[in-house]
Design an enzyme around this catalytic site. Structure first.
Site, short mmCIF file in Angstrom:
data_model
loop_
_atom_site.label_atom_id
_atom_site.label_comp_id
_atom_site.label_asym_id
_atom_site.label_seq_id
_atom_site.Cartn_x
_atom_site.Cartn_y
_atom_site.Cartn_z
N GLY A 232 0.97 -1.59 0.17
CA GLY A 232 -0.17 0.36 -0.39
C GLY A 232 0.83 1.25 0.07
NE ARG A 631 14.10 -7.80 21.93
CZ ARG A 631 13.43 -8.76 22.92
NH1 ARG A 631 12.71 -8.71 23.47
NH2 ARG A 631 13.90 -10.41 23.06
CD GLU A 708 6.01 5.35 7.44
OE1 GLU A 708 5.46 5.97 6.68
OE2 GLU A 708 5.43 4.48 8.74
MO1 MOS Z 1 2.28 4.58 5.71
S1 MOS Z 1 2.18 6.35 4.80
O1 MOS Z 1 2.08 5.25 7.33
O2 MOS Z 1 1.52 3.71 5.45
#
Ligand code: MOS
Length: 749
Positions: A232, A631, A708
């Site tokens: 996604g 971790r 991210e």
């Molecule tokens: Mo992420 S941009 O919170 O899928």
């Protein structure tokens, strides 16, 4: 088995289903009597719809219905965040007779077969009264749209004006479009007054809430299923119009309706990372101490929503500095609504900030790592008063990375490092991502046949969520991974979090652990109360407290004896004639804790590029990420997250840009031939090192999130490496060979 399974390299439990094709993605669900919905998308970017002529289309074979704004009841709007729901685009499809962006759905043709629907859709005639679309940033005054954000500490203007060393530069990140392998799609099925939606979603619970609001039916009449998701990257966090169209269409034709967003419309109606235009000013002392940071951002949003992302949050916390000013304003464009894309806000915010830091390092003739160390922030200064970090090991990331990359061998002069015909460029940047945790409810079932099941209405978007549930249950019970069934992606299960913001792992772990513990306690209670059980009170030698029982390797046993001296839990359940016992736990973050600390992951990322001036060839030849994310629960899927994000970062630096035709706002490179993403040939050996310090502020396992951060520092490290090799400072992504050719000296071999 013990506790070692947490933190081990565990192969994903859903892997076999995926590689054998048994995993069912949204449109794979075999349903009887499915009709096919094909959207008619606007071919202009800004218009009033004067009329829609469906007569020719209606006469086509197999056509069941053609829906548009003129013949459908308007949908409701989503109540929004107060109701714990979030839609992608505030305006519901077909709400009015205006076209706000190219590719907006203006009708839906439903037919017996996909080909019939497609054929008929091509014959729907829409008469537009066309207006000129706004698709480019204008140089002059542009009307601003709310919300705007403004941040200030100290007096950045004054500090900049009197600073002995100054950097003042503008940067641009173009629109980037999410291109997951699995396109957006929905199958909607009504059974009486209930609707089931087979989706590809990063948040089945949120999807259910939004659908309930927008279709105007109670929550329990909406079921959202997304057992697998072909990625996604943020684009599937919140529902998009096609899902509503499928639900409307299925209701009308009283059959299941399948709507797939084709690849070209993936560029118009399901979000993108918005273009962001940045102006950064840094003031510093001669020895590289930051005196001021100023960061101004302009970003477009759509005409039908106010989506905005916070690019300046990272500016205000990344380095220690007394005088900081950051402003963000929105303008409106006739393009679809932007949406989060892996690392929203921080990734586009770090590129200008880290690039400016490198420009400062060059100006001061200072090593870029040293410059960052001199400005390191021990606390998060964006808060007043500053907050301590839950854990921050950035210094170690720099040092480990420098050592591993061989940074000490770097000669800073442009073009000074060579390998054969190629010039080497080395760059590095700081990476960060905020760590968060939400609430989750998990149910764990221990079965009499010796197996277990964990369930939660969260979903696995390819990241390894199925696997970490199994790891937790296995760690607590000793039941082997292959005997643990994990059920996710179903909104009727206990409420789980959206898979977004790198928070799913930190969110579900505590609930999974507590639910497992509760199920174990119930088995122990049964072991003590069931006649015939070796632990039944009467079987124990008389007097005193009953011995303390525990569960290890699948056995219930007395705490001070070997597991095998006890009894397998399944046998205890059978003895009590119980099919299973369950535990269920809801966990939530501690509010007070969240207000005391700042929680972030950090990292240092290093890039090597090679530039062959003879043939004008630029490629990335090394990429190293050193990540401090608490971790790591699963080394294998964790590493996979970082490396995948680095691949996207190389795409951001080298290839990705959605280009709009100013005449009609059409994304002209709306396909995989023209919208370039990283391919295997563009990706070198990638390395990832985790600097592991458990962060117990977030959960008992010490895990933050890693979805991210791997993208965060790549683009600035890459453009810095390009500068080091060629002397060309690329401030507008992506890097183009043309930019490098124009540099005097770049072609000198
Ligand atoms: Mo992420 S941009 O919170 O899928």
């Amino acid at each position: 088995m013990g506790t070692s399974i947490i933190g081990a390299s565990v192969t994903r439990v859903d892997g076999p289903l995926k590689v054998t094709g048994a995993a069912r993605y949204a449109v794979d669900h075999p349903l009887e009597n499915v009709a096919f919905g094909v959207p008619v998308a606007s071919t202009v970017g800004n218009a009033h719809i004067a009329s829609i002529d469906t007569s020719a289309a209606e006469r086509m074979p197999g056509v069941l219905a053609i829906l548009h704004h003129g013949n459908t009841e308007p949908l409701f709007r989503s109540a929004g965040r107060l109701e714990q729901s979030r839609t992608s685009e505030a305006r519901p499809p077909f709400e009015d007779d205006n076209v706000y962006y190219y590719g907006q759905f203006v009708a839906l043709v439903i037919a017996n077969t996909f080909e019939q629907a497609q054929d008929a859709a091509a014959r729907v005639k829409v008469n537009y009264e066309v207006r000129k679309p706004v698709v480019e940033m204008s140089a002059g005054e542009t009307p601003k749209k709310d919300p705007q954000t403004h941040y200030k500490r100290g007096d950045a203007d004054q500090a900049f004006n009197s600073a002995p060393v100054k950097i003042d530069a503008e940067y641009l990140i173009p629109v980037e479009t999410h291109n997951p392998m699995e396109m957006h799609a929905t199958i909607a099925v009504w059974g009486g007054d209930k609707v089931t939606l087979y989706e590809t979603s990063q948040g089945v619970v949120n999807h259910q809430r939004v659908m309930s609001e927008m279709l105007g039916i109670p929550l329990e009449r909406v079921l959202v299923l997304s057992p697998f998701c072909g990625s996604g990257f943020g684009g599937k966090l919140f529902p998009w119009p096609h899902s509503l169209l499928a639900a409307m269409g299925a209701k009308q034709v009283k059959r299941p309706v399948k709507v797939v967003v084709p690849r070209n419309l993936m560029f118009t109606t399901v979000g993108h990372r918005p273009l962001t235009q940045h102006h950064v000013k840094l003031g510093a002392t001669q020895d590289g101490k930051l005196l001021s940071i100023q960061h101004d951002v302009v970003q477009p949003t759509s005409m039908v929503d106010t989506y905005t992302e916070n690019c300046t949050g990272v500016t205000t916390m990344l380095y220690s500095c007394e005088n900081v000013a950051a402003n963000q304003v929105l303008v409106e464009h006739n393009i679809g609504t932007p949406t989060p894309m892996r690392g929203p806000g921080i990734v586009p915010g770090l590129f200008p900030m880290e690039s400016a830091m490198d420009e400062l390092a060059v100006k001061l003739n200072l090593d870029p790592i040293e410059l960052r160390e001199r400005n390191s922030a021990d606390q998060d200064e964006s808060y007043n008063p500053a907050r301590p970090y839950t854990s921050k090991r950035l210094h170690e990331c720099y040092q480990t990375g420098a050592e591993k990359f061989g940074w000490s061998k770097r000669t800073p002069q442009v073009g000074s490092m060579r390998r054969g015909n190629e010039i080497l460029g080395w760059g590095m940047a700081t990476a960060t991502w905020h760590a968060g945790r939400g609430s989750a409810t998990v149910r764990v079932r221990l079965n009499a046949d010796g197996t277990a099941r964990a369930s939660c209405a969260t979903q696995d978007i390819g990241t390894g969520t199925y696997t970490i549930f199994a790891q937790v249950v296995s760690e607590k019970t000793g039941i082997p991974i292959d005997k643990i069934d994990v059920v996710l992606g179903d909104s009727s299960l206990p409420d789980g979090p959206t898979s977004g913001g790198s928070t799913a792992t930190a969110t579900v772990l505590p609930a999974a652990a507590q639910a497992t513990q509760q199920a174990i306690s119930r088995v122990i209670a049964v072991a003590q109360s069931t006649p015939g059980s070796p632990f039944h009170a009467e079987a124990q030698s008389a007097g005193g407290d009953p011995p303390k029982l525990t569960m290890t390797a699948g056995y219930i046993h007395t705490a001070d004896q070997r597991p095998e001296s006890g009894m397998p839990f399944g046998q205890i359940l059978k003895m009590a004639r119980l099919a299973a016992l369950e535990g269920e736990a809801k966990t939530a973050p501690q509010e007070a804790e969240g207000k005391k600390y700042s929680a972030h992951s950090f990292g240092a990322q290093f890039i090597e590029v090679t530039w062959d001036p003879g043939i004008a060839h630029l490629r990335v030849t090394r990429a190293l990420s050193v990540i401090d994310a608490g971790r790591i629960i699963n080394k294998k899927t964790g590493r996979n997250q970082i490396l995948g994000a680095v691949v996207m970062g190389i795409g951001m630096g080298m290839f990705e840009e959605t280009i709009y035709d100013p005449r009609n706002a059409k994304p002209i490179n709306n396909n995989f031939a023209d919208y370039l993403v990283s391919t295997n040939a563009d990706i070198p050996e990638l390395e990832c090192i985790f600097v592991e310090y458990p962060d117990y502020h977030l959960n008992e396992y010490g895990a933050r999130g890693i979805g991210e951060i791997g993208l965060a520092g790549i683009a600035p490290a890459l453009t810095m490496a390009v500068y080091h090799a060629t002397g060309v400072r690329v401030r507008k992504l992506p890097v183009r060979v043309e930019d490098l050719l124009s540099a005097s000296g770049a072609l000198r071999a």
